[in-house]
Write a protein that holds these residues in place. Structure first.
Motif, PDB file in Angstrom:
ATOM      1  N   GLU A 116     -10.883  10.486  -0.354  1.00  0.00           N
ATOM      2  CA  GLU A 116     -11.995  11.636  -0.173  1.00  0.00           C
ATOM      3  C   GLU A 116     -11.619  12.901   0.310  1.00  0.00           C
ATOM      4  O   GLU A 116     -12.245  13.947  -0.033  1.00  0.00           O
ATOM      5  N   THR A 117     -10.632  12.971   1.099  1.00  0.00           N
ATOM      6  CA  THR A 117     -10.005  14.352   1.296  1.00  0.00           C
ATOM      7  C   THR A 117      -8.649  14.576   0.825  1.00  0.00           C
ATOM      8  O   THR A 117      -7.573  13.912   1.396  1.00  0.00           O
ATOM      9  N   ARG A 118      -8.453  15.416  -0.101  1.00  0.00           N
ATOM     10  CA  ARG A 118      -7.246  15.670  -0.580  1.00  0.00           C
ATOM     11  C   ARG A 118      -6.025  16.085   0.361  1.00  0.00           C
ATOM     12  O   ARG A 118      -6.445  16.734   1.092  1.00  0.00           O
ATOM     13  N   GLY A 119      -5.080  15.449   0.309  1.00  0.00           N
ATOM     14  CA  GLY A 119      -3.941  15.847   1.178  1.00  0.00           C
ATOM     15  C   GLY A 119      -3.997  15.178   2.666  1.00  0.00           C
ATOM     16  O   GLY A 119      -3.031  15.191   3.253  1.00  0.00           O
ATOM     17  N   GLU A 120      -5.024  14.384   2.879  1.00  0.00           N
ATOM     18  CA  GLU A 120      -5.043  13.493   4.196  1.00  0.00           C
ATOM     19  C   GLU A 120      -4.024  12.316   4.194  1.00  0.00           C
ATOM     20  O   GLU A 120      -3.822  11.719   3.104  1.00  0.00           O
ATOM     21  N   TYR A 157      -8.501 -15.700  -4.077  1.00  0.00           N
ATOM     22  CA  TYR A 157      -8.008 -14.482  -3.090  1.00  0.00           C
ATOM     23  C   TYR A 157      -9.031 -13.612  -2.432  1.00  0.00           C
ATOM     24  O   TYR A 157     -10.098 -13.172  -3.230  1.00  0.00           O
ATOM     25  N   TYR A 158      -8.844 -13.204  -1.174  1.00  0.00           N
ATOM     26  CA  TYR A 158      -9.759 -12.215  -0.726  1.00  0.00           C
ATOM     27  C   TYR A 158      -8.947 -11.392   0.301  1.00  0.00           C
ATOM     28  O   TYR A 158      -8.103 -11.778   1.067  1.00  0.00           O
ATOM     29  N   LEU A 159      -9.151 -10.105   0.164  1.00  0.00           N
ATOM     30  CA  LEU A 159      -8.260  -9.126   1.065  1.00  0.00           C
ATOM     31  C   LEU A 159      -9.259  -7.942   1.356  1.00  0.00           C
ATOM     32  O   LEU A 159      -9.762  -7.494   0.422  1.00  0.00           O
ATOM     33  N   ARG A 160      -9.405  -7.803   2.831  1.00  0.00           N
ATOM     34  CA  ARG A 160     -10.046  -6.596   3.123  1.00  0.00           C
ATOM     35  C   ARG A 160      -9.172  -5.689   4.050  1.00  0.00           C
ATOM     36  O   ARG A 160      -8.540  -6.488   4.835  1.00  0.00           O
ATOM     37  N   LEU A 161      -9.026  -4.393   3.963  1.00  0.00           N
ATOM     38  CA  LEU A 161      -8.339  -3.591   4.467  1.00  0.00           C
ATOM     39  C   LEU A 161      -9.203  -2.712   5.314  1.00  0.00           C
ATOM     40  O   LEU A 161      -9.947  -1.905   4.781  1.00  0.00           O
ATOM     41  N   THR A 162      -8.713  -2.377   6.424  1.00  0.00           N
ATOM     42  CA  THR A 162      -9.351  -1.245   7.213  1.00  0.00           C
ATOM     43  C   THR A 162      -8.489  -0.071   7.435  1.00  0.00           C
ATOM     44  O   THR A 162      -7.279  -0.306   8.139  1.00  0.00           O
ATOM     45  N   LEU A 163      -8.657   0.995   6.839  1.00  0.00           N
ATOM     46  CA  LEU A 163      -7.872   2.114   6.818  1.00  0.00           C
ATOM     47  C   LEU A 163      -7.967   3.096   7.734  1.00  0.00           C
ATOM     48  O   LEU A 163      -9.199   3.360   8.349  1.00  0.00           O
ATOM     49  N   SER A 164      -7.084   4.270   7.896  1.00  0.00           N
ATOM     50  CA  SER A 164      -7.349   5.131   8.791  1.00  0.00           C
ATOM     51  C   SER A 164      -7.863   6.597   8.309  1.00  0.00           C
ATOM     52  O   SER A 164      -8.029   7.488   9.166  1.00  0.00           O
ATOM     53  N   GLY A 165      -8.296   6.409   7.088  1.00  0.00           N
ATOM     54  CA  GLY A 165      -8.904   7.565   6.404  1.00  0.00           C
ATOM     55  C   GLY A 165      -9.970   6.932   5.313  1.00  0.00           C
ATOM     56  O   GLY A 165      -9.995   5.878   5.206  1.00  0.00           O
ATOM     57  N   LYS A 166     -10.714   7.986   4.717  1.00  0.00           N
ATOM     58  CA  LYS A 166     -11.823   7.499   3.701  1.00  0.00           C
ATOM     59  C   LYS A 166     -11.448   7.697   2.374  1.00  0.00           C
ATOM     60  O   LYS A 166     -10.875   8.754   1.852  1.00  0.00           O
ATOM     61  N   VAL A 176       0.812  -1.132  -0.024  1.00  0.00           N
ATOM     62  CA  VAL A 176       0.098   0.028  -0.079  1.00  0.00           C
ATOM     63  C   VAL A 176       0.810   1.238  -0.158  1.00  0.00           C
ATOM     64  O   VAL A 176       1.838   1.283   1.088  1.00  0.00           O
ATOM     65  N   HIS A 177       0.601   2.290  -0.863  1.00  0.00           N
ATOM     66  CA  HIS A 177       1.480   3.396  -0.955  1.00  0.00           C
ATOM     67  C   HIS A 177       0.308   4.421  -0.945  1.00  0.00           C
ATOM     68  O   HIS A 177      -0.854   4.429  -1.478  1.00  0.00           O
ATOM     69  N   GLN A 178       0.908   5.765  -0.681  1.00  0.00           N
ATOM     70  CA  GLN A 178      -0.117   7.030  -0.732  1.00  0.00           C
ATOM     71  C   GLN A 178       0.736   8.194  -1.329  1.00  0.00           C
ATOM     72  O   GLN A 178       1.922   8.268  -1.336  1.00  0.00           O
ATOM     73  N   ASP A 179      -0.100   9.107  -2.142  1.00  0.00           N
ATOM     74  CA  ASP A 179       0.218  10.513  -2.333  1.00  0.00           C
ATOM     75  C   ASP A 179      -0.641  11.357  -1.927  1.00  0.00           C
ATOM     76  O   ASP A 179      -1.823  11.071  -1.103  1.00  0.00           O
TER      77      ASP A 179
END
Length: 428
Positions: free
Chosen positions: A81-85, A45-54, A8-11
């Motif tokens: 959902e919120t840019r920059g979060e 395959y089954y993958l469920r992730l619980t994230l800290s943001g929406k 998992v990566h983010q920008d």
């Protein structure tokens, strides 16, 4: 269903999930994104992730999905959902896999006292120097406890044949914590070999390269710690559960962590970061938590026990080396939970390859690997700061160290001391 390997990566705008599912059919893949939940399915395959943001819901079709045929991986780019979060803990794979609001393995109701399990750890403050007393166990109870959080008993009753290859204590199921500690200290004092120590003391070259070695973790910051592919693989195999610990038990667990990390740091330094076939033995033997199923209530006892064992058991026994390892332990804690997790995962691999020490993983290390992913970095830094302030030689009321240098550089052996003794003298 198989849980696939993933990254998992983010920008600022997006969250990218890379899922390695080489044996799935691309046409069968299903993706569902709803708020903090990300679900991928493509048999088997089954993958469920619980994230800290929406994230933006998949119904709005704001995500992009491609398949990397070279690596057999789905690459899903999801819009935030919120840019920059900033989404926290994306490296903590075990935590990501836990369902929202999960409490992990069900605990007996009797273990949950009042509302202590709901206290946010961020609000709790630990005084690492405060002397606490472990309650004496009732002999009437069926066995004495040990393991992570002292939540296990009866293991060695049915595994007598493996006992000697794992721990030093005899019949731990019928010995209290205080009884085990008394026997441990007696063994440490009786097995100290002054001839071996003196030989290492005068053979400067033996220990000097270990003392002068600079571990790689001194040249990085907490933000620069990166989990390897192997470490991420190992994290996916960890159980998904929470640990309900009251404040006193949490303090004990933190102190046990410092004890185990000291053993890891000693092995890392004496092998110059390369490890060896004796690494599992080094770590298991130097840690009182692992070798004697001991529990600590004060940081000074952790430091004394660690230093004393480092002067009584390993191949290289040197006072300066032991002091450097104390500094190493504080440095590891300062780097935060990701670095601590790396050390624990390496210990887990050592023990899995060292029969029958895999039992120590089941008793301690695996739970530590799961628990530390949710620990606040500031708690580890607080523990590190307290460890840096300790001068081992000033805490010798009933637990003496074994040696000290005098003003002429000659080693004096201290057999025992029942009164407060300061083994250090001003150097002239």
């Amino acid at each position: 269903m198989l849980t696939p390997k993933f990254e998992v990566h983010q920008d600022d705008d997006n969250l990218t999930v890379k899922i390695f599912a080489p044996y799935s059919r691309i046409s069968d893949a299903e993706i569902n994104i709803e708020g903090e939940s990300f679900i991928f399915y493509s048999s088997p395959y089954y993958l469920r992730l619980t994230l800290s943001g929406k994230l933006v819901d998949s119904e709005l079709e704001k995500y992009k999905a491609t398949f990397d045929a070279d690596h057999g991986a789905f690459v899903i780019v999801c819009q935030k959902e919120t840019r920059g979060e900033h989404f926290a803990n994306l490296d903590m794979l075990t935590t990501l896999l836990a369902p929202h609001g999960a409490t992990g393995v069900k605990k007996p109701i009797i273990e949950v006292i009042g509302e202590e399990s709901t206290v946010d750890e961020e609000e709790e403050e630990f005084d690492w120097m405060y002397e606490q007393a472990l309650p004496d166990e009732n002999i009437v109870t069926a066995g004495h406890k040990y393991g992570f959080g002292n939540n296990t008993t009866g293991v060695f009753t049915s595994l007598q044949s493996e006992l000697k290859g794992v721990v030093d204590v005899d019949d731990p199921d019928n010995k209290s914590v205080s009884h085990r500690r008394e026997e441990r200290i007696t063994q440490e004092l009786s097995l100290f070999d002054e001839d071996h120590y003196l030989a290492d003391y005068f053979d400067v070259d033996t220990a000097q390269q270990c003392v002068e070695f600079i571990p790689e973790f001194y040249s990085i910051t907490s933000d620069e710690v990166e989990l390897s592919y192997q470490e991420k693989e190992d994290m996916l195999k960890l159980p998904r559960k929470d640990h309900l610990l009251d404040k006193g038990t949490k303090s004990m667990v933190y102190l046990g962590l410092a004890d185990i990390l000291y053993a890891w740091c000693f092995n890392h330094r004496v092998t110059l970061g390369e490890n060896c076939v004796e690494s599992a033995w080094n770590i298991a033997k130097l840690s009182s938590t692992l070798s004697w199923l001991d529990s600590f209530t004060h940081l000074k006892d952790v430091a004394i026990s660690s230093v004393r064992r480092s002067l009584a058991f390993p191949l290289v026994r040197n006072w300066q080396l032991s002091q450097e390892v104390l500094k190493d332990t504080a440095q590891i804690l300062t780097l935060g939970r990701k670095k601590v997790l790396q050390c624990l995962l390496e210990i887990q691999r050592f023990f899995n390859l060292s029969e029958p020490r895999y039992l120590l993983n089941q008793l301690y290390i695996t739970d530590y690997c799961v628990w530390v992913q949710k620990v606040k970095d500031n708690k580890l830094i607080s523990l590190a700061d307290s460890l840096k302030k300790l001068m081992v030689s000033t805490y010798l009321n009933t637990q003496p160290l074994l040696i000290h240098p005098d003003t002429r550089g000659v080693v004096c052996v201290c057999v025992y001391a029942s009164m407060s003794v300061n083994l250090w003298r001003d150097q002239q």
